[in-house]
Motif scaffolding. Sequence first.
Motif, PDB file in Angstrom:
ATOM      1  N   LEU A   7       1.046  -1.351  -0.089  1.00 28.58           N
ATOM      2  CA  LEU A   7      -0.056  -0.014   0.054  1.00 28.58           C
ATOM      3  C   LEU A   7       0.835   1.235   0.047  1.00 28.58           C
ATOM      4  CD1 LEU A   7      -2.844   1.211   0.248  1.00 28.58           C
ATOM      5  CD2 LEU A   7      -2.641   1.056   2.513  1.00 28.58           C
ATOM      6  N   GLY A   8       1.867   1.143   0.751  1.00 31.13           N
ATOM      7  CA  GLY A   8       2.811   2.230   0.747  1.00 31.13           C
ATOM      8  C   GLY A   8       3.380   2.592  -0.711  1.00 31.13           C
ATOM      9  N   LEU A   9       3.814   1.706  -1.216  1.00 30.93           N
ATOM     10  CA  LEU A   9       4.579   1.828  -2.546  1.00 30.93           C
ATOM     11  C   LEU A   9       3.437   2.023  -3.611  1.00 30.93           C
ATOM     12  CD1 LEU A   9       6.586  -1.500  -2.755  1.00 30.93           C
ATOM     13  CD2 LEU A   9       7.408   0.546  -2.467  1.00 30.93           C
ATOM     14  N   VAL A  10       2.393   1.816  -3.485  1.00 34.79           N
ATOM     15  CA  VAL A  10       1.080   2.339  -4.550  1.00 34.79           C
ATOM     16  C   VAL A  10       0.808   3.937  -4.035  1.00 34.79           C
ATOM     17  CG1 VAL A  10      -1.086   2.144  -4.685  1.00 34.79           C
ATOM     18  CG2 VAL A  10       0.106   0.102  -4.805  1.00 34.79           C
ATOM     19  N   LEU A  11       0.889   4.162  -2.623  1.00 34.56           N
ATOM     20  CA  LEU A  11       0.742   5.570  -2.424  1.00 34.56           C
ATOM     21  C   LEU A  11       1.937   6.337  -3.040  1.00 34.56           C
ATOM     22  CD1 LEU A  11      -0.656   5.174   0.903  1.00 34.56           C
ATOM     23  CD2 LEU A  11      -1.909   6.072  -1.146  1.00 34.56           C
ATOM     24  N   LEU A  12       3.115   5.743  -2.908  1.00 35.86           N
ATOM     25  CA  LEU A  12       4.456   6.638  -3.366  1.00 35.86           C
ATOM     26  C   LEU A  12       4.474   6.852  -4.642  1.00 35.86           C
ATOM     27  CD1 LEU A  12       7.034   7.917  -2.312  1.00 35.86           C
ATOM     28  CD2 LEU A  12       8.144   5.553  -2.670  1.00 35.86           C
ATOM     29  N   LEU A  13       3.917   5.703  -5.579  1.00 31.63           N
ATOM     30  CA  LEU A  13       4.006   5.620  -7.234  1.00 31.63           C
ATOM     31  C   LEU A  13       2.864   6.806  -7.510  1.00 31.63           C
ATOM     32  CD1 LEU A  13       4.742   4.656  -9.742  1.00 31.63           C
ATOM     33  CD2 LEU A  13       3.206   2.833  -9.430  1.00 31.63           C
ATOM     34  N   ALA A  14       1.619   6.646  -6.847  1.00 30.20           N
ATOM     35  CA  ALA A  14       0.627   7.716  -7.226  1.00 30.20           C
ATOM     36  C   ALA A  14       1.053   9.183  -6.865  1.00 30.20           C
ATOM     37  CB  ALA A  14      -0.557   7.411  -6.175  1.00 30.20           C
ATOM     38  N   ALA A  15       1.868   9.294  -5.795  1.00 27.97           N
ATOM     39  CA  ALA A  15       2.286  10.708  -5.580  1.00 27.97           C
ATOM     40  C   ALA A  15       3.377  11.205  -6.438  1.00 27.97           C
ATOM     41  CB  ALA A  15       3.093  10.926  -4.142  1.00 27.97           C
ATOM     42  N   GLY A  16       4.257  10.277  -7.026  1.00 29.62           N
ATOM     43  CA  GLY A  16       5.337  10.352  -8.056  1.00 29.62           C
ATOM     44  C   GLY A  16       4.602  10.931  -9.393  1.00 29.62           C
ATOM     45  N   ILE A  17       3.357   9.892  -9.874  1.00 27.15           N
ATOM     46  CA  ILE A  17       2.912  10.421 -11.204  1.00 27.15           C
ATOM     47  C   ILE A  17       1.992  11.767 -10.988  1.00 27.15           C
ATOM     48  CG2 ILE A  17       0.833   9.702 -12.579  1.00 27.15           C
ATOM     49  CD1 ILE A  17       1.700   6.716 -11.596  1.00 27.15           C
ATOM     50  N   GLY A  18       1.279  11.865  -9.624  1.00 29.66           N
ATOM     51  CA  GLY A  18       0.820  13.489  -9.679  1.00 29.66           C
ATOM     52  C   GLY A  18       1.608  14.421  -9.683  1.00 29.66           C
ATOM     53  N   GLY A  19       2.759  14.151  -9.044  1.00 33.22           N
ATOM     54  CA  GLY A  19       3.952  15.338  -9.095  1.00 33.22           C
ATOM     55  C   GLY A  19       4.458  15.476 -10.576  1.00 33.22           C
ATOM     56  N   TRP A  20       4.646  14.517 -11.388  1.00 33.08           N
ATOM     57  CA  TRP A  20       4.924  14.728 -12.685  1.00 33.08           C
ATOM     58  C   TRP A  20       3.987  15.358 -13.407  1.00 33.08           C
ATOM     59  CZ3 TRP A  20       9.072  14.575 -15.599  1.00 33.08           C
ATOM     60  CH2 TRP A  20       8.884  14.279 -16.953  1.00 33.08           C
ATOM     61  N   ASN A  21       2.690  15.126 -13.376  1.00 33.64           N
ATOM     62  CA  ASN A  21       1.702  15.578 -14.080  1.00 33.64           C
ATOM     63  C   ASN A  21       1.834  17.307 -13.795  1.00 33.64           C
ATOM     64  OD1 ASN A  21       0.962  13.291 -15.401  1.00 33.64           O
ATOM     65  ND2 ASN A  21      -0.470  12.762 -13.708  1.00 33.64           N
ATOM     66  N   TRP A  22       1.825  17.429 -12.393  1.00 34.70           N
ATOM     67  CA  TRP A  22       1.855  18.818 -12.173  1.00 34.70           C
ATOM     68  C   TRP A  22       2.960  19.361 -12.620  1.00 34.70           C
ATOM     69  CZ3 TRP A  22       5.456  21.572  -9.345  1.00 34.70           C
ATOM     70  CH2 TRP A  22       5.160  22.972  -9.221  1.00 34.70           C
ATOM     71  N   TRP A  23       4.087  19.006 -12.835  1.00 35.85           N
ATOM     72  CA  TRP A  23       5.193  19.759 -13.319  1.00 35.85           C
ATOM     73  C   TRP A  23       5.228  19.858 -14.779  1.00 35.85           C
ATOM     74  CZ3 TRP A  23       9.670  21.599 -11.416  1.00 35.85           C
ATOM     75  CH2 TRP A  23      10.860  21.811 -12.553  1.00 35.85           C
ATOM     76  N   THR A  24       4.807  18.851 -15.574  1.00 42.41           N
ATOM     77  CA  THR A  24       4.615  18.997 -16.885  1.00 42.41           C
ATOM     78  C   THR A  24       3.431  19.807 -17.322  1.00 42.41           C
ATOM     79  OG1 THR A  24       3.289  16.874 -17.035  1.00 42.41           O
ATOM     80  CG2 THR A  24       5.654  16.602 -17.316  1.00 42.41           C
ATOM     81  N   ALA A  25       2.524  19.883 -16.244  1.00 41.01           N
ATOM     82  CA  ALA A  25       1.372  20.922 -16.696  1.00 41.01           C
ATOM     83  C   ALA A  25       1.441  22.365 -16.320  1.00 41.01           C
ATOM     84  CB  ALA A  25       0.102  20.313 -16.137  1.00 41.01           C
ATOM     85  N   ARG A  26       2.794  22.532 -15.867  1.00 44.24           N
ATOM     86  CA  ARG A  26       2.496  24.016 -15.169  1.00 44.24           C
ATOM     87  C   ARG A  26       2.954  24.835 -16.255  1.00 44.24           C
ATOM     88  NH1 ARG A  26       7.990  22.720 -15.777  1.00 44.24           N
ATOM     89  NH2 ARG A  26       9.274  24.402 -15.282  1.00 44.24           N
ATOM     90  N   PRO A  27       2.537  25.994 -16.328  1.00 47.10           N
ATOM     91  CA  PRO A  27       2.883  27.101 -17.266  1.00 47.10           C
ATOM     92  C   PRO A  27       4.199  27.318 -17.553  1.00 47.10           C
ATOM     93  CG  PRO A  27       1.203  27.947 -15.869  1.00 47.10           C
ATOM     94  CD  PRO A  27       1.738  26.983 -15.195  1.00 47.10           C
ATOM     95  N   GLN A  28       4.480  27.470 -18.942  1.00 44.35           N
ATOM     96  CA  GLN A  28       6.021  27.821 -19.374  1.00 44.35           C
ATOM     97  C   GLN A  28       6.389  29.253 -18.900  1.00 44.35           C
ATOM     98  OE1 GLN A  28       6.901  26.956 -23.379  1.00 44.35           O
ATOM     99  NE2 GLN A  28       8.494  28.233 -23.481  1.00 44.35           N
ATOM    100  N   LYS A  29       7.518  29.257 -18.189  1.00 45.13           N
ATOM    101  CA  LYS A  29       8.166  30.445 -18.223  1.00 45.13           C
ATOM    102  C   LYS A  29       8.557  31.164 -19.168  1.00 45.13           C
ATOM    103  CE  LYS A  29       9.499  29.681 -13.346  1.00 45.13           C
ATOM    104  NZ  LYS A  29      10.874  29.649 -12.273  1.00 45.13           N
ATOM    105  N   VAL A  30       8.235  32.402 -19.455  1.00 44.31           N
ATOM    106  CA  VAL A  30       8.737  33.357 -20.650  1.00 44.31           C
ATOM    107  C   VAL A  30       9.103  34.789 -20.048  1.00 44.31           C
ATOM    108  CG1 VAL A  30       7.318  32.018 -22.306  1.00 44.31           C
ATOM    109  CG2 VAL A  30       6.313  34.116 -21.057  1.00 44.31           C
ATOM    110  N   GLU A  31      10.001  35.148 -20.646  1.00 40.57           N
ATOM    111  CA  GLU A  31      10.466  36.784 -20.316  1.00 40.57           C
ATOM    112  C   GLU A  31       9.633  37.730 -21.163  1.00 40.57           C
ATOM    113  OE1 GLU A  31      14.580  39.289 -20.816  1.00 40.57           O
ATOM    114  OE2 GLU A  31      14.796  37.028 -20.136  1.00 40.57           O
ATOM    115  N   VAL A  32       9.331  38.489 -20.534  1.00 42.03           N
ATOM    116  CA  VAL A  32       8.404  39.675 -21.250  1.00 42.03           C
ATOM    117  C   VAL A  32       9.246  41.232 -21.012  1.00 42.03           C
ATOM    118  CG1 VAL A  32       6.326  38.464 -20.959  1.00 42.03           C
ATOM    119  CG2 VAL A  32       6.958  40.056 -19.356  1.00 42.03           C
TER     120      VAL A  32
END
Length: 337
Positions: A7-32
């Motif tokens: 159960l702990g491994l499953v939760l850890l894997l789920a957290a990793g996937i969620g973190g990855w999704n958040w990282w890839t979905a975050r807005p791109q930084k641009v200079e203005v």
Amino acid sequence: MRLMKILGLVLLLAAGIGGWNWWTARPQKVEVVAPYNGRAAEVVYATAVVEPVRWAKVTSIIRERIISLCGCEGQEVAQGDQLAELDSGDARATLAELEARQVLAQSDRERAQQLLERRVVSQQLYDKAQSELVRVNAMIAAQKERLRDYRIVAPMDGMVLRQDGAVGEVAEPGEILFWIGQPSPLQLVAEVNEEDIPKVAEGQTALIKADAFPDRELTAKVSRITPKGDPVLKNYRVYLDLPEDTPLRIGMTAEINIVTAEKTDALLLPLAAFDGSKVQMIGEDNQVRLETLQTGIRGTRAVEVLGGLGTDARVVFPFDATLTEGDKVQPETGARP
């Protein structure tokens, strides 16, 4: 216990996937950057060489050995002063032979005249002797004129800017032996592309970049433009007057920017923010919006904006071709270029 580990491994894997999704979905930084007010200048680029306004190249017109040189580089000379002498031994021998023939022709003509007066010879024989004397006299005059070519003289008053060749060397026809001119005033002779020449006019200021004086602000004024361009190189020759106190020297090369249009208080954006006349605007919702702007003077670093942009606008800098309209971004204000 084993179930808890799974159960702990499953939760850890789920957290990793969620973190990855958040990282890839975050807005791109641009200079203005925001538009700013400043000086806008449109320039025409060219390369140029420093030359005297009045100068001349001195060459030999015959192929002969150099027997003397003035050694007067850097010195003032007057028009007609001898700069060099070529070996004229053969030419003088030819002149001596012609002068001997002249004496004989003169004697023959006088004898024929005496015999003609006594009716011993015909007028035809006298005319033949006279014609031979005239022919020899003409050959002597031509040879004397040819001997002048063995003396290289200054074509104008001025300074010997440069001397080439050495005693004993053979001067070739058209080979430059001396550069003579006035050390001041000086000018720049530039080659301007035919696409840019319609923008160039007399009186315009040019900014000069010279390797010998990298920290000096140097300028020149367009004085004249050659009427006929080079159809092969596709450029036009432009002459620019240099100020009397210029540090540039004869023969130096320089890069110039001729200012063809200028405004002191224009609304500007960096050139790199544009794709043609389009820019990427960032709205209040931080989404990318493509806008076509009305532009004016286009300089080497900035472009004048005539319309379609407010002073509080946020523009992506530099233009990012990977962004598409509607993309969500995270703008970061950069320093003005």
